[in-house]
Design a protein around this motif. Structure first.
Motif, mmCIF file in Angstrom:
data_model
loop_
_atom_site.group_PDB
_atom_site.id
_atom_site.type_symbol
_atom_site.label_atom_id
_atom_site.label_comp_id
_atom_site.label_asym_id
_atom_site.label_seq_id
_atom_site.Cartn_x
_atom_site.Cartn_y
_atom_site.Cartn_z
ATOM 1 N N ASN A 3 0.810 -1.218 0.000
ATOM 2 C CA ASN A 3 0.000 0.000 0.000
ATOM 3 C C ASN A 3 0.841 1.265 0.000
ATOM 4 O OD1 ASN A 3 -2.491 -1.440 0.145
ATOM 5 N ND2 ASN A 3 -2.127 -1.792 2.318
ATOM 6 N N GLU A 4 2.166 1.083 -0.007
ATOM 7 C CA GLU A 4 3.111 2.210 -0.011
ATOM 8 C C GLU A 4 2.809 3.167 1.149
ATOM 9 O OE1 GLU A 4 4.808 5.425 -3.211
ATOM 10 O OE2 GLU A 4 3.927 3.590 -3.999
ATOM 11 N N ARG A 5 2.759 2.569 2.352
ATOM 12 C CA ARG A 5 2.506 3.341 3.565
ATOM 13 C C ARG A 5 3.674 3.167 4.534
ATOM 14 N NH1 ARG A 5 -3.811 1.588 4.615
ATOM 15 N NH2 ARG A 5 -4.716 2.698 2.812
ATOM 16 N N PRO A 6 4.649 4.050 4.497
ATOM 17 C CA PRO A 6 5.821 3.906 5.375
ATOM 18 C C PRO A 6 5.471 4.132 6.846
ATOM 19 C CG PRO A 6 5.896 5.997 4.179
ATOM 20 C CD PRO A 6 4.751 5.218 3.609
ATOM 21 N N HIS A 7 6.137 3.380 7.718
ATOM 22 C CA HIS A 7 5.969 3.543 9.159
ATOM 23 C C HIS A 7 6.876 4.647 9.697
ATOM 24 C CE1 HIS A 7 3.621 -0.224 10.094
ATOM 25 N NE2 HIS A 7 4.038 -0.488 8.858
ATOM 26 N N ALA A 8 7.868 5.033 8.922
ATOM 27 C CA ALA A 8 8.811 6.070 9.345
ATOM 28 C C ALA A 8 9.360 6.746 8.099
ATOM 29 C CB ALA A 8 9.944 5.471 10.184
ATOM 30 N N ARG A 9 10.052 7.860 8.295
ATOM 31 C CA ARG A 9 10.673 8.586 7.188
ATOM 32 C C ARG A 9 12.182 8.370 7.222
ATOM 33 N NH1 ARG A 9 8.980 12.598 3.918
ATOM 34 N NH2 ARG A 9 7.080 12.834 5.150
ATOM 35 N N PHE A 10 12.743 7.906 6.109
ATOM 36 C CA PHE A 10 14.182 7.643 6.036
ATOM 37 C C PHE A 10 14.891 8.877 5.502
ATOM 38 C CE2 PHE A 10 17.932 5.900 3.712
ATOM 39 C CZ PHE A 10 18.616 5.442 4.818
ATOM 40 N N ARG A 11 15.826 9.401 6.256
ATOM 41 C CA ARG A 11 16.583 10.587 5.848
ATOM 42 C C ARG A 11 18.075 10.289 5.710
ATOM 43 N NH1 ARG A 11 13.434 15.094 6.268
ATOM 44 N NH2 ARG A 11 11.527 14.937 7.544
ATOM 45 N N GLY A 12 18.429 9.013 5.704
ATOM 46 C CA GLY A 12 19.840 8.650 5.629
ATOM 47 C C GLY A 12 20.301 8.437 4.197
ATOM 48 N N THR A 13 21.384 7.680 4.052
ATOM 49 C CA THR A 13 21.959 7.396 2.744
ATOM 50 C C THR A 13 22.192 5.900 2.605
ATOM 51 O OG1 THR A 13 23.876 7.775 1.301
ATOM 52 C CG2 THR A 13 24.283 7.795 3.662
ATOM 53 N N ALA A 14 22.250 5.434 1.373
ATOM 54 C CA ALA A 14 22.520 4.017 1.132
ATOM 55 C C ALA A 14 23.994 3.744 0.950
ATOM 56 C CB ALA A 14 21.757 3.544 -0.110
ATOM 57 N N HIS A 15 24.788 4.790 0.791
ATOM 58 C CA HIS A 15 26.202 4.588 0.474
ATOM 59 C C HIS A 15 26.956 3.992 1.666
ATOM 60 C CE1 HIS A 15 26.034 6.589 -3.370
ATOM 61 N NE2 HIS A 15 25.287 7.523 -2.819
ATOM 62 N N PRO A 16 27.751 2.943 1.435
ATOM 63 C CA PRO A 16 28.529 2.348 2.532
ATOM 64 C C PRO A 16 29.533 3.338 3.093
ATOM 65 C CG PRO A 16 28.492 0.921 0.591
ATOM 66 C CD PRO A 16 27.957 2.246 0.162
ATOM 67 N N VAL A 17 29.745 3.252 4.394
ATOM 68 C CA VAL A 17 30.739 4.103 5.046
ATOM 69 C C VAL A 17 32.072 3.368 5.070
ATOM 70 C CG1 VAL A 17 31.354 5.287 7.188
ATOM 71 C CG2 VAL A 17 28.960 5.132 6.478
ATOM 72 N N ARG A 18 33.109 4.037 4.603
ATOM 73 C CA ARG A 18 34.416 3.401 4.565
ATOM 74 C C ARG A 18 34.938 3.164 5.977
ATOM 75 N NH1 ARG A 18 38.605 6.213 0.730
ATOM 76 N NH2 ARG A 18 39.686 4.321 1.323
ATOM 77 N N LYS A 19 35.619 2.054 6.136
ATOM 78 C CA LYS A 19 36.192 1.715 7.435
ATOM 79 C C LYS A 19 37.333 2.670 7.753
ATOM 80 C CE LYS A 19 38.196 -2.152 9.999
ATOM 81 N NZ LYS A 19 38.622 -3.556 9.930
ATOM 82 N N PRO A 20 37.353 3.283 8.950
ATOM 83 C CA PRO A 20 38.437 4.201 9.285
ATOM 84 C C PRO A 20 39.765 3.460 9.423
ATOM 85 C CG PRO A 20 37.068 3.758 11.209
ATOM 86 C CD PRO A 20 36.377 3.139 10.030
ATOM 87 N N PRO A 21 40.882 4.116 9.147
ATOM 88 C CA PRO A 21 42.189 3.457 9.259
ATOM 89 C C PRO A 21 42.487 3.049 10.697
ATOM 90 C CG PRO A 21 42.443 5.833 8.955
ATOM 91 C CD PRO A 21 40.991 5.529 8.729
ATOM 92 N N VAL A 22 43.148 1.907 10.851
ATOM 93 C CA VAL A 22 43.483 1.399 12.187
ATOM 94 C C VAL A 22 44.650 2.166 12.776
ATOM 95 C CG1 VAL A 22 44.265 -0.620 13.467
ATOM 96 C CG2 VAL A 22 42.632 -0.893 11.601
ATOM 97 N N LEU A 23 45.649 2.474 11.959
ATOM 98 C CA LEU A 23 46.846 3.158 12.432
ATOM 99 C C LEU A 23 46.708 4.659 12.235
ATOM 100 C CD1 LEU A 23 49.582 0.773 11.005
ATOM 101 C CD2 LEU A 23 48.603 0.791 13.289
ATOM 102 N N ARG A 24 47.122 5.414 13.242
ATOM 103 C CA ARG A 24 47.094 6.870 13.157
ATOM 104 C C ARG A 24 48.485 7.401 13.502
ATOM 105 N NH1 ARG A 24 42.002 9.180 13.109
ATOM 106 N NH2 ARG A 24 40.265 7.719 13.464
ATOM 107 N N ALA A 25 48.849 8.460 12.851
ATOM 108 C CA ALA A 25 50.137 9.093 13.155
ATOM 109 C C ALA A 25 50.061 9.764 14.519
ATOM 110 C CB ALA A 25 50.473 10.135 12.084
ATOM 111 N N GLU A 26 51.005 9.513 15.362
ATOM 112 C CA GLU A 26 51.024 10.105 16.693
ATOM 113 C C GLU A 26 52.091 11.202 16.752
ATOM 114 O OE1 GLU A 26 49.016 9.495 19.023
ATOM 115 O OE2 GLU A 26 47.982 7.769 18.130
ATOM 116 N N PRO A 27 51.821 12.289 17.506
ATOM 117 C CA PRO A 27 52.828 13.348 17.642
ATOM 118 C C PRO A 27 54.041 12.837 18.406
ATOM 119 C CG PRO A 27 51.000 13.675 19.171
ATOM 120 C CD PRO A 27 50.599 12.551 18.254
ATOM 121 N N ILE A 28 55.198 13.347 18.103
ATOM 122 C CA ILE A 28 56.442 12.933 18.761
ATOM 123 C C ILE A 28 56.982 14.085 19.596
ATOM 124 C CG2 ILE A 28 57.034 11.251 16.995
ATOM 125 C CD1 ILE A 28 58.894 13.287 15.755
#
Length: 218
Positions: A88-113
């Protein structure tokens, strides 16, 4: 895409195909999720990956329990409420997000010395890259929407039946049948309304195309 998404992607895609198996269901679900039909078909055909956010959105919009999409199901296991929502095309909620996958953040980060503060320039560059990727995704979705709008615009501009030809044939029927004055007026009024609303719809579609074309270019 994170490891969880990569692992569940086959299950998500199978359940999405299960929900859209009926004729027209993919189109209705696309509209419920505020996506174009063509983009939804790319997802269903495996030509586009999608995110966990999109999957949770499908559950919310169709009224499925949270996590339902994460487990394989059979056709008879689709809840009637979710099937009815799509039918019946009757949504229970409104979707305001995106379908695009989120890239995995890098595991290693540069640390200040030597106790120095890490420069913010690298974070700014990462934010700029994320913004660029997001806008590229927006432009892809926009281009798909623009294609649909342009098809409708061309259809309205050059209809399969020329309005003047249709009017002439209807007038021929009126002349031959000789209906009473109220029927003649009704037929003439409907012909006029068809032509007027076609022109109005064409203006709205043209304006929609112009507005869409500017999105994603800022």
């Amino acid at each position: 895409m994170d490891d969880t998404g990569a692992t569940l992607m086959p299950v998500w895609r199978a359940n999405l195909a299960l929900l859209t198996r009926q004729v027209g269901a993919a189109t209705r679900l696309a509209r419920m999720m505020t996506f174009s039909e063509s983009y939804m078909k790319l997802i269903l055909s495996g030509q586009r990956a999608f995110s966990g956010e999109f999957v949770r959105g499908v559950e919310a919009v169709t009224g499925l329990p949270e996590g339902w999409m994460d487990v394989p199901h059979r056709t008879d296991e689709v809840p009637p409420a979710a099937r009815e929502s799509i039918d019946n095309e009757r949504p229970h909620a409104r979707f305001r997000g995106t379908a695009h996958p989120v890239r995995k953040p890098p595991v290693l980060r540069a640390e200040p010395i030597f106790g120095q503060t890490a420069p913010a320039r690298r974070d700014d560059a990462a934010a700029g890259a994320d913004s660029h990727r997001r806008m590229a995704g927006v432009r892809k979705m926009r281009d798909l929407a623009v294609q649909d709008v342009r098809k409708l615009e061309r259809y309205l501009s050059v209809p399969p039946v020329e309005p003047s030809v249709m009017r002439a044939r209807v007038e021929d029927v009126i002349a031959a049948a000789e209906p009473d004055e109220s029927v003649c007026a009704d037929l003439a009024g409907r012909l006029e309304q068809i032509e007027k609303h076609r022109e109005l719809l064409l203006r709205h579609v043209t304006k929609l195309h112009a507005l869409l074309a500017r999105l994603g270019e800022e």
